[in-house]
Design an enzyme around this catalytic site. Sequence first.
Site, PDB file in Angstrom:
ATOM      1  N   GLU A 108      -1.108  -5.196   8.782  1.00 36.43           N
ATOM      2  CA  GLU A 108      -0.291  -4.610   9.851  1.00 36.43           C
ATOM      3  C   GLU A 108      -0.931  -4.870  11.210  1.00 36.43           C
ATOM      4  OE1 GLU A 108       0.429  -0.461   9.054  1.00 36.43           O
ATOM      5  OE2 GLU A 108       1.179  -0.877   7.040  1.00 36.43           O
ATOM      6  N   ASP A 149       0.843  -1.209   0.000  1.00 35.76           N
ATOM      7  CA  ASP A 149       0.000   0.000   0.000  1.00 35.76           C
ATOM      8  C   ASP A 149       0.877   1.257   0.000  1.00 35.76           C
ATOM      9  OD1 ASP A 149       0.878  -0.151   2.590  1.00 35.76           O
ATOM     10  OD2 ASP A 149      -1.095   0.084   3.520  1.00 35.76           O
ATOM     11  N   SER A 150       2.192   1.071   0.032  1.00 35.98           N
ATOM     12  CA  SER A 150       3.113   2.192  -0.204  1.00 35.98           C
ATOM     13  C   SER A 150       2.838   2.818  -1.576  1.00 35.98           C
ATOM     14  CB  SER A 150       4.572   1.723  -0.121  1.00 35.98           C
ATOM     15  OG  SER A 150       4.773   0.589  -0.947  1.00 35.98           O
ATOM     16  N   GLU A 184       9.573  -3.980  10.469  1.00 41.73           N
ATOM     17  CA  GLU A 184      10.023  -2.706   9.899  1.00 41.73           C
ATOM     18  C   GLU A 184      10.611  -1.767  10.949  1.00 41.73           C
ATOM     19  OE1 GLU A 184       7.267  -0.848   7.206  1.00 41.73           O
ATOM     20  OE2 GLU A 184       8.453   0.992   7.076  1.00 41.73           O
ATOM     21  N   ASP A 240      -1.134  -6.197  -0.141  1.00 42.84           N
ATOM     22  CA  ASP A 240      -1.375  -5.512   1.129  1.00 42.84           C
ATOM     23  C   ASP A 240      -2.849  -5.252   1.348  1.00 42.84           C
ATOM     24  OD1 ASP A 240       0.626  -4.978   2.946  1.00 42.84           O
ATOM     25  OD2 ASP A 240       1.310  -3.162   1.925  1.00 42.84           O
ATOM     26  N   LYS A 284      -1.063  -9.354   3.191  1.00 40.00           N
ATOM     27  CA  LYS A 284      -0.280  -8.852   4.334  1.00 40.00           C
ATOM     28  C   LYS A 284      -1.134  -7.832   5.073  1.00 40.00           C
ATOM     29  CE  LYS A 284       3.378  -5.895   3.825  1.00 40.00           C
ATOM     30  NZ  LYS A 284       2.908  -4.694   4.566  1.00 40.00           N
TER      31      LYS A 284
HETATM   32  O1  KIV Z   1       3.556  -1.122   1.615  1.00 41.30           O
HETATM   33  C1  KIV Z   1       4.737  -1.475   1.608  1.00 41.30           C
HETATM   34  O2  KIV Z   1       5.492  -1.217   0.673  1.00 41.30           O
HETATM   35  C2  KIV Z   1       5.245  -2.217   2.752  1.00 41.30           C
HETATM   36  C3  KIV Z   1       6.725  -2.374   2.845  1.00 41.30           C
HETATM   37  C4  KIV Z   1       7.300  -1.153   3.422  1.00 41.30           C
HETATM   38  C5  KIV Z   1       7.089  -3.586   3.615  1.00 41.30           C
HETATM   39  O3  KIV Z   1       4.484  -2.624   3.576  1.00 41.30           O
END
Ligand code: KIV
Length: 282
Positions: free
Chosen positions: A117, A47-48, A184, A86, A115
């Site tokens: 958090e 989600d970056s 992280e 994500d 993934k």
């Molecule tokens: O969203 C992302 O790119 C991430 C990485 C920083 C691990 O979660």
Amino acid sequence: MSRNPITIKDIRSAKETGRKLVMLTAYDYHTAQIGDAAELDMLLVGDSLGMVVYGLESTVGVTMDDMIRHTQAVRRGCKTAHVVADMPFLTYNTSIREAIYNAGLLLKAGGDSVKLEGGVDFAPTIEAIVKAGIPVVGHIGLTPQTISALGGFKAQGRDEASARAILADALAVEQAGAYSVVLEAVPSELGQLISRRLTIPVIGIGAGPHTDGQVLVYHDLIGLYDRFVPKFVKQFAQLRPQILQAMQDYRDAVRQSSFPAPEHCFRLNETVKAALADLFEQ
Ligand code: KIV
């Protein structure tokens, strides 16, 4: 030589054999193709993308629609790397039912796993998603979706209480059934300790050299993100100046009429040209 698709079994056994896992974010078809050709183990549709692709200040504004569209694109470009998608903020935090549903949508879009958090507090959510048949990667330490609560993009686990809490998060995520965890922005010592204590692979980003693998954001790796470069990033290339130069060369060539050149042009054949002679004479 072609390689077989990377499975969760391969990812788990990498830890047993001590082979370091390499993960990189990818948000589109062409990056996924190159990542696959580079034989990366895992591509993370992170989600970056909210920050590096859409220019948002944080990842909080990323939606399921964004993640579905980009996961589909990555899937089309990726034949063998394991694709992790994500889960965006508020798509797994409100109820377990919603979390399972949204995780399922990411799998339908082409993700091999999802993934999310969170540690101890999200263990029941992870457990429920895993029970629904969807493999989960945890994400602990610095969790970008909650940077307001964490006080900004800062290293975590630097005092005793916080280090203990992150270890507890790691153990809870493993216990809940995640097959791997991203760790992280924590001190290297904590990265090493957590990697030793867990049986699942720990993929570090800013967690030192002793984790079972590493992940980087693609735009950081190639020097394309202009806002900030975190301490833990190494720019393996700096493509921004080359892209800028290419755009400036294009601009100049168009303005000087040196582009397009004859080799870039289609031509009428002589017969058609002769038939259209009246038009050309006007
Ligand atoms: O969203 C992302 O790119 C991430 C990485 C920083 C691990 O979660």
